[in-house]
Write an enzyme that holds these catalytic residues in place. Structure first.
Site: not given
Ligand SMILES: Cc1cc2nc3c(=O)[nH]c(=O)nc-3n(C[C@H](O)[C@H](O)[C@H](O)COP(=O)(O)OP(=O)(O)OC[C@H]3O[C@@H](n4cnc5c(N)ncnc54)[C@H](O)[C@@H]3O)c2cc1C
Length: 422
Positions: A252, A255-256
């Site tokens: 990302c 983020c980094d």
């Molecule tokens: C390395 C990295 C660093 C990042 N740093 C930043 C940052 O500094 N600032 C920022 O704003 N954004 C950052 N992002 C982006 C941000 O983390 C994501 O946009 C955000 O977490 C998305 O949230 P979400 O809830 O949609 O999904 P996620 O955070 O991906 O959460 C999804 C959840 O669903 C669960 N899951 C998966 N499959 C299933 C299933 N079948 N049934 C039930 N649950 C399931 C997973 O276990 C997980 O807990 C970063 C992303 C990455 C990859």
């Protein structure tokens, strides 16, 4: 089930036949997630195996002696000897069951399975996924007194929970460790009274029937389902990649990249996201080297032209990474020239991998909502999908920018829409 202290250890464990011990701590989210599963297992296996709990902070010496260094940790003993290896962290029921079954005969296991009673629970809303999107939806639904369950095969937090530092989440002047933000968000959602079923096995999902089966035994029926399952970054599976993820290898740039002012960076990839993110990284880094497997970039023409005008970027075409190492603070990427087969080392201060993400839709059952060509779920402005009463939020949906702030915004919209409908 019994709570014991170190003084009881010899009598209860070493002379105690078949025993499982839960070393737990207070203020420990995974311990809280484990407690109801441990209770349920004790009810089922309790006649054949002794279930004990030991408070780790109060019995530090014993814990250290037994090699327990994190909470919760489960240890298994048979006739005074430790068996099966320990398990810790976000422990699933299936992991416990596997180890308990290994201590029993097949007749005993059959008898226990015959005693298992299926459980059916009814909710207004089931949220699949406990990242920032799902936790925010849970917070709003809980505050609106809507009976909600949040289900996740891992512990809550999603990507946020494993992000080293988050400096762009509003409300904090200092960058926050991602796990702390995850902790605050999940505690805030929990306080509203919604149920958390985390570190579970998702056995099946039927979005049409609004039915989710977890741990093979518990059926959750809901009036509405919110999909918040996020994405998984594609990885190269090169040696060292998982070891240095978050410790030199990032997925990302938003983020980094800011941590690489005047530093040299390696970018892996050659599509739109790799080129656009490499351009973004040059706002900070002094030099960016792109490693791309083909002889041409596959990004759009505008991005390619911007890249060609940018003196900080060099592209190594027809090269592929073969492995990652760290020497001091320097990341070493071993790369192979695909034409000459020559293998060489490339030094940099950090590596960014942009070879795409895949949406986590594979465990959502046979009938999925309409998706775009890349497998991201299409929603309307209320986060409704093409399946009635099924919503989708966060990184899983078709959208341009994937951040914590955009995920929490989606969660808010879905929850308010649902609150008005129920
Ligand atoms: C390395 C990295 C660093 C990042 N740093 C930043 C940052 O500094 N600032 C920022 O704003 N954004 C950052 N992002 C982006 C941000 O983390 C994501 O946009 C955000 O977490 C998305 O949230 P979400 O809830 O949609 O999904 P996620 O955070 O991906 O959460 C999804 C959840 O669903 C669960 N899951 C998966 N499959 C299933 C299933 N079948 N049934 C039930 N649950 C399931 C997973 O276990 C997980 O807990 C970063 C992303 C990455 C990859």
């Amino acid at each position: 089930m019994k709570e014991i202290n170190a003084v009881d250890f010899e009598k209860e464990v070493l002379n105690g036949g078949k025993v499982v011990i839960d070393f737990y701590s207070t203020e420990c989210a995974p311990c809280e997630a484990l407690a109801p599963k441990f209770d349920a297992m004790a009810e089922l296996y309790g006649e054949k195996i002794k279930f004990l709990k030991i408070f780790r902070q109060g019995n530090r010496e014993l814990a250290t002696e037994l090699g327990v260094s994190s909470s919760p940790t489960l240890l298994f003993f048979e006739n005074g000897k430790q068996v099966s290896g320990s398990i810790n962290g976000g422990i699933k029921k299936s992991e416990i069951r596997e180890r308990l079954d290994a201590m029993l005969t097949s007749e005993e296991i059959t008898a226990i399975k015959a005693n298992q009673k299926p459980i059916v629970s009814e909710y207004d809303v089931a949220i699949l996924g406990g990242g920032p999107a799902g936790l925010t939806a849970g917070l709003y639904l809980g505050q609106a007194k809507i009976k909600t369950v949040l289900i996740d095969p891992a512990l809550p937090g999603g990507y946020m929970g494993i992000t080293h530092q988050v400096s762009n989440y509003p409300g904090f002047t200092e960058a926050q460790p991602g796990f702390m933000l995850a902790h605050y968000m999940s505690e805030q959602a929990k306080q509203t009274g919604i149920d958390f079923k985390v570190a579970v096995d998702i056995t099946s999902v039927d979005l049409l029937k609004k039915e989710i089966v977890i741990d093979e035994l518990e059926t959750i029926r809901a009036k509405k389902i919110i999909i918040a399952t996020g994405t998984t970054p594609n990885t190269m599976n090169a040696p060292g990649e998982s070891e240095f993820k978050g410790k030199g290898i990032s997925y990302c740039a938003t983020c980094d990249a800011k941590y690489f002012v005047d530093k040299e960076v390696t970018v892996i990839g050659g599509g739109n996201s790799a080129v656009e993110e490499a351009l973004f990284i040059t706002k900070f880094a002094s030099k960016v080297t792109i490693i791309h497997q083909f002889d041409k970039l596959t990004a759009n023409q505008t991005a390619i032209e911007q890249l060609q005008d940018n003196e900080k970027i060099t592209v190594m075409y027809e090269h592929e990474p073969r492995g990652f190492e760290k020497r001091g603070n320097i990341m070493i990427t071993t790369i192979e020239d695909l034409k000459t087969k020559e293998v060489k080392e490339l030094e940099s201060d950090g590596v960014f991998v942009f070879i795409g993400f895949k949406s986590n839709v594979s465990d959502l059952g046979e009938t999925l909502p309409d998706m775009n060509n890349w497998g991201y779920i299409l929603t309307d402005e209320d986060m409704k999908t093409s399946i009635p009463d099924v919503f989708a939020i966060g990184d899983i949906i078709s959208k341009k920018y994937r951040q914590i702030t955009t995920a929490v915004a989606d969660g808010t919209i879905a929850a308010i829409t649902i609150s008005k409908e129920l």
